[in-house]
Design a protein around this motif. Structure first.
Motif, PDB file in Angstrom:
ATOM      1  N   ALA A  29       0.818  -1.211   0.000  1.00  0.00           N
ATOM      2  CA  ALA A  29       0.000   0.000   0.000  1.00  0.00           C
ATOM      3  C   ALA A  29       0.847   1.254   0.000  1.00  0.00           C
ATOM      4  CB  ALA A  29      -0.930   0.004   1.216  1.00  0.00           C
ATOM      5  N   HIS A  30       2.034   1.180   0.593  1.00  0.00           N
ATOM      6  CA  HIS A  30       2.916   2.350   0.644  1.00  0.00           C
ATOM      7  C   HIS A  30       3.818   2.455  -0.570  1.00  0.00           C
ATOM      8  CE1 HIS A  30       1.597   3.223   4.674  1.00  0.00           C
ATOM      9  NE2 HIS A  30       1.869   1.988   5.051  1.00  0.00           N
ATOM     10  N   ALA A 161       8.086  11.709  -6.736  1.00  0.00           N
ATOM     11  CA  ALA A 161       7.483  10.773  -5.785  1.00  0.00           C
ATOM     12  C   ALA A 161       8.553   9.874  -5.159  1.00  0.00           C
ATOM     13  CB  ALA A 161       6.415   9.933  -6.488  1.00  0.00           C
ATOM     14  N   GLN A 162       9.486   9.409  -5.959  1.00  0.00           N
ATOM     15  CA  GLN A 162      10.548   8.546  -5.435  1.00  0.00           C
ATOM     16  C   GLN A 162      11.438   9.304  -4.452  1.00  0.00           C
ATOM     17  OE1 GLN A 162      12.287   7.176  -9.119  1.00  0.00           O
ATOM     18  NE2 GLN A 162      11.247   5.189  -8.992  1.00  0.00           N
ATOM     19  N   ILE A 169      10.972   1.911  -4.281  1.00  0.00           N
ATOM     20  CA  ILE A 169      10.481   1.512  -5.597  1.00  0.00           C
ATOM     21  C   ILE A 169       8.964   1.669  -5.638  1.00  0.00           C
ATOM     22  CG2 ILE A 169      10.224  -0.408  -7.213  1.00  0.00           C
ATOM     23  CD1 ILE A 169      12.874  -1.492  -6.213  1.00  0.00           C
ATOM     24  N   ILE A 170       8.480   2.425  -6.606  1.00  0.00           N
ATOM     25  CA  ILE A 170       7.036   2.630  -6.758  1.00  0.00           C
ATOM     26  C   ILE A 170       6.507   1.547  -7.690  1.00  0.00           C
ATOM     27  CG2 ILE A 170       5.260   4.194  -7.641  1.00  0.00           C
ATOM     28  CD1 ILE A 170       7.028   6.501  -6.731  1.00  0.00           C
ATOM     29  N   LYS A 171       5.640   0.715  -7.143  1.00  0.00           N
ATOM     30  CA  LYS A 171       5.199  -0.469  -7.876  1.00  0.00           C
ATOM     31  C   LYS A 171       3.993  -0.222  -8.766  1.00  0.00           C
ATOM     32  CE  LYS A 171       7.042  -3.616  -4.379  1.00  0.00           C
ATOM     33  NZ  LYS A 171       6.749  -4.716  -3.429  1.00  0.00           N
ATOM     34  N   GLY A 172       3.312   0.886  -8.549  1.00  0.00           N
ATOM     35  CA  GLY A 172       2.145   1.144  -9.386  1.00  0.00           C
ATOM     36  C   GLY A 172       1.554   2.509  -9.107  1.00  0.00           C
TER      37      GLY A 172
END
Length: 625
Positions: A29-30, A161-162, A169-172
Motif C-alpha cells: 500500500a505504501h 514521488a521517489q 520503488i514505486i510499484k504502481g
C-alpha cells in the motif's frame, strides 16, 4: 417497474469500497501513488504511515505542479520552473499538451497562444524547439511529439514521488483520465506512462476519484482524525456529513474548461454516472483575465504607461506574460484568505515596476459574470439530467480555481442548504490525486473480485440504476406516507434493510411496497411588512427598499405505483419472573424488512421479526423491466 437510468456515452460506472482498517502498514500500500494529470497542473498523492492519502510537494515545494516543459540552451525546465520562461522564451516553452495525446494534427483544436505551437510533421502534431546541446555550441532544432513531451513530464513526477519516498520503488500508480477520452487517447496515455517508467494500475475518472476521496465512512482513509493532516493537503478532521445514498454533483473547474458531472453514489461507494456536461470556454483562465484586465488598467492609471490586455505588440506581450504569471499567484492568495492579496512585478513595462493589491470583495464583484456562467453551467447540467437542485445531496469542488470562496458562495445561491452539502474540506486542487492514491491502495490490498476485461467487469461497468425510489407505505385512514428505503438513482444490484418497531398491541404487521415519485413544491414567501411607529412618522428617513418575495423549493416523496404487500405475524415476547411473583414486561419488538433489487430490475421483498428463535419469513417477488 420503471425503466432504469443508463449512463451517458463515454462515462463508465465503477465501484471502490473503502477499507475498514484505520491504518494499513502493508508495504504494498505504501508503494503505490495517485497522479492527477491535468492539462494545466498535476499533483501527486501517496499513502502515509497512518494509511491515509496525502498530496506531496516536489523538489520546488509545489503541490500544484505546472504541466510545462521549457528548453533554454542546454537546460530543460520542467514544471513550475518552466513558467518564467514564458516571458522571453515562449517559443521554446510547451504548455497544455495533455489534451493533444493520441490525436492527429487534423484533430488538434485551438492551441494556447502562450505556448510553443504544434506543427504538422507527416500528420503527427510535433513541437519544434531550439536547443543548444553544448554550453558554447550552436543552436539546433529539436522535434518532440506530444507523447515525448508527456514522457518527459511524467518521468519528472515519478522522480519527485521517489525522492519523497526516500527512493522506494514505486510499484504502481493510478492516473486520472477524462471520461470523454477515446480509446486511442487512453492508449496513448498508457504508452507514455509506460515509457516514463510508471506501472499504471488503472486510469480513473476525476469525478469518481473525488467521490472516493470523500467516501463517507468513519474508517475512510481519506479523512484524518487529527488537525495536522489538513495542513499538508490531505483532508479535514471532521466526519463527512453526507447521506450514504445520495446524488453527488462534481464541479471540476480546470484552467481552460469546466465539467459538471452528476453521479449517483451508494452507501458502499458504488458510483453510477447520470450525466456530464463540459464548457470548454469557461475555466480558471477567465478569472485570470479578470485580474489581468484590472491590474493592467491600474498600472496604466498609476504610471501613465499604456498597457492594454488585448495588445499584440512584442513589448506589451512580454509585459502581459509577466502580469499574467503574477495574477495567477494573486488568485491563489485570494483562494487562501478572505482578506486582500498583493501583486508585484519588477520592470513590468518601460522599466516601470508595479505594486498593487485587491481584496476579496472587489475581486468577487469583478468576477461576478464568470461566477454566474459557472452557476448557469451547473443549472444547465441539472436541467439536462432532469434533476432539481433540491435532489442533490452533495456538491464536490475540484480544481485549484474552485478554492475561491466566491465560487462556493455563488453555488449556495443555487443549491439549497440543507439538503445539499458543499464538500471542499480537502483542498480542491488535491482531491483527485487523493482519490487516485486511495484507489491504488485499495487495488493492491483488496484485489478486484473480477478480472479486467471479463464479462463480469463489463456487467458492472454497464450497470443500471433505479429511476424511481422504492419505499414502504403503512395502511392508514389518512393520506399515505412514503417511507423511502432505496433512493432513486441507486446503482444496481442493491440491497437495503430497515427495522420497524412494533407496538405490543399489534399481532400482525401489514405494509406495502411502492415505487415513489419525487415532487418539488415551490412556495413564494412574502416578507411581512414592518409597521412604522406613529411617533417616527414625522421624522425624515430614507426610503428602504422592500424585500423581494423569496422562492422556497422543497422535495417531497409520494407513493406512485404499488409493487407488492406483506403481512407479518408478530409474536411479542413476555418476560416473567422475579422471585415467586410472575410479572409480564414488554420488550421492544422489531421487524426487519429487506428489499433486494437485481440488475434486471427484479425485486424481492422479505420481512421477519428480529430475535425470534424460530424465524418466520414472509416474502414477495416483483418482476423486473
Amino acid at each position: 417497474m420503471s425503466n432504469p437510468i443508463s449512463p451517458p456515452p463515454g462515462l463508465a460506472n465503477g465501484a471502490a469500497t473503502p477499507a475498514t482498517a484505520a491504518a494499513i502498514a502493508n508495504e504494498e500500500a505504501h508503494s503505490v501513488i495517485g497522479i492527477n494529470f491535468g492539462n494545466a497542473y498535476a499533483s501527486i498523492a501517496v499513502i502515509n504511515k497512518e494509511g491515509r492519502a496525502d498530496t506531496i510537494a516536489n523538489e520546488d515545494g509545489e503541490r500544484q505542479i505546472a504541466c510545462a516543459v521549457s528548453f533554454l540552451g542546454s537546460e530543460t525546465y520542467i514544471g513550475n520552473q518552466a513558467l518564467p520562461q514564458l516571458v522571453k522564451n515562449s517559443g521554446n516553452t510547451i504548455l497544455a499538451f495533455r489534451n493533444f495525446l493520441g490525436l492527429s494534427f487534423s484533430e488538434i483544436g485551438e492551441q494556447s497562444p502562450l505556448s510553443a505551437q504544434l506543427k504538422d510533421v507527416d500528420g503527427v502534431p510535433t513541437y519544434v524547439v531550439s536547443v543548444t546541446p553544448e554550453p558554447e555550441g550552436e543552436a539546433q532544432e529539436k522535434t518532440l511529439t506530444v507523447r515525448e513531451v508527456t514522457v518527459l513530464f511524467l518521468r519528472s513526477l515519478l522522480q519527485s514521488a521517489q525522492d519523497f519516498l526516500s527512493h522506494r520503488i514505486i510499484k504502481g500508480a493510478v492516473l486520472s483520465c477524462p471520461s470523454d477520452w477515446s480509446v486511442k487517447q487512453r492508449d496513448a496515455l498508457l504508452e507514455a506512462a509506460k515509457d516514463a517508467g510508471i506501472n499504471v494500475i488503472t486510469l480513473m475518472d476525476p469525478a469518481a476519484a473525488a467521490v472516493l476521496a470523500y467516501a463517507p465512512s468513519s474508517a475512510s482513509p481519506a479523512l484524518p482524525t487529527d488537525t495536522k493532516s489538513a495542513a499538508n493537503g490531505s483532508a479535514a478532521p471532521e466526519p463527512h456529513p453526507v447521506p450514504s445514498d445520495r446524488r453527488t454533483l462534481v464541479l471540476d473547474i480546470g484552467a481552460s474548461s469546466t465539467t459538471a458531472t452528476l453521479l449517483s453514489v451508494s452507501h458502499h461507494s458504488l458510483v453510477h454516472a447520470l450525466h456530464q456536461s463540459t464548457d470548454s470556454t469557461l475555466g480558471g483562465k477567465q478569472l485570470d483575465s479578470v485580474l489581468l484586465s484590472h491590474f493592467a488598467k491600474e498600472f496604466s492609471k498609476k504610471s501613465g504607461v499604456a498597457l492594454s490586455p488585448t495588445s499584440t505588440t512584442p513589448a506589451d506581450l512580454r509585459a502581459l506574460a509577466k502580469l499574467r504569471a503574477a495574477c495567477e499567484l494573486t488568485k491563489r492568495s485570494l483562494s487562501a484568505t478572505q482578506g486582500s492579496a498583493t501583486l508585484d512585478v519588477e520592470s513590468l513595462k518601460d522599466g516601470m515596476d508595479y505594486h498593487g493589491s485587491i481584496n476579496s470583495l472587489r475581486f468577487d464583484l469583478l468576477a461576478r459574470s464568470v461566477y454566474t456562467r459557472m452557476t448557469d453551467h451547473v443549472r444547465a447540467c441539472l436541467g439536462e439530467a432532469k434533476v432539481d437542485p433540491t435532489q442533490i445531496g452533495e456538491v464536490i469542488l475540484v480544481g485549484g480555481t474552485a478554492s475561491l470562496p466566491g465560487i462556493a458562495d455563488a453555488l449556495q445561491t443555487l443549491l439549497p442548504d440543507p439538503p445539499t452539502v458543499l464538500s471542499n474540506s480537502i483542498p480542491p486542487g488535491n482531491v483527485v490525486a487523493v482519490g487516485c492514491a486511495l484507489h491504488a491502495r485499495l487495488t493492491v490490498t483488496h484485489p478486484p473480485p473480477v478480472s479486467a476485461g471479463s464479462e463480469e467487469e463489463q456487467a458492472i461497468l454497464k450497470g443500471q440504476a433505479l429511476s424511481l425510489p422504492i419505499g414502504l407505505v403503512f395502511p392508514s385512514a389518512g393520506e399515505p406516507v412514503f417511507w423511502q428505503v432505496i433512493n432513486a438513482g441507486t446503482p444496481l444490484p442493491a440491497r437495503r434493510k430497515v427495522r420497524i418497531p412494533v407496538p405490543s398491541s399489534i399481532s400482525k404487521l401489514g405494509f406495502e411496497f411502492w415505487e415513489g415519485k419525487e415532487e418539488v413544491k415551490v412556495e413564494t414567501i412574502v416578507p411581512p411588512k414592518v409597521e412604522q411607529d406613529p411617533e417616527d412618522e414625522e421624522e425624515e428617513e430614507e426610503e428602504e427598499e422592500e424585500e423581494e418575495p423569496e422562492e422556497v423549493r422543497t422535495l417531497h416523496l409520494v407513493p406512485s405505483t404499488h409493487l407488492c404487500s406483506l403481512l407479518l405475524p408478530v409474536a411479542h415476547p413476555v418476560l416473567a419472573q422475579e422471585g415467586k411473583k410472575k410479572k409480564s414486561a414488554e420488550k421492544t419488538t422489531e421487524a426487519e424488512v429487506e428489499v433486494v433489487v437485481a440488475q434486471d430490475g427484479k425485486i424481492r421483498a422479505r420481512a421477519w421479526v428480529v430475535g425470534q428463535k424460530k424465524v418466520e419469513v414472509v416474502e414477495a417477488d416483483v418482476e423486473g423491466w
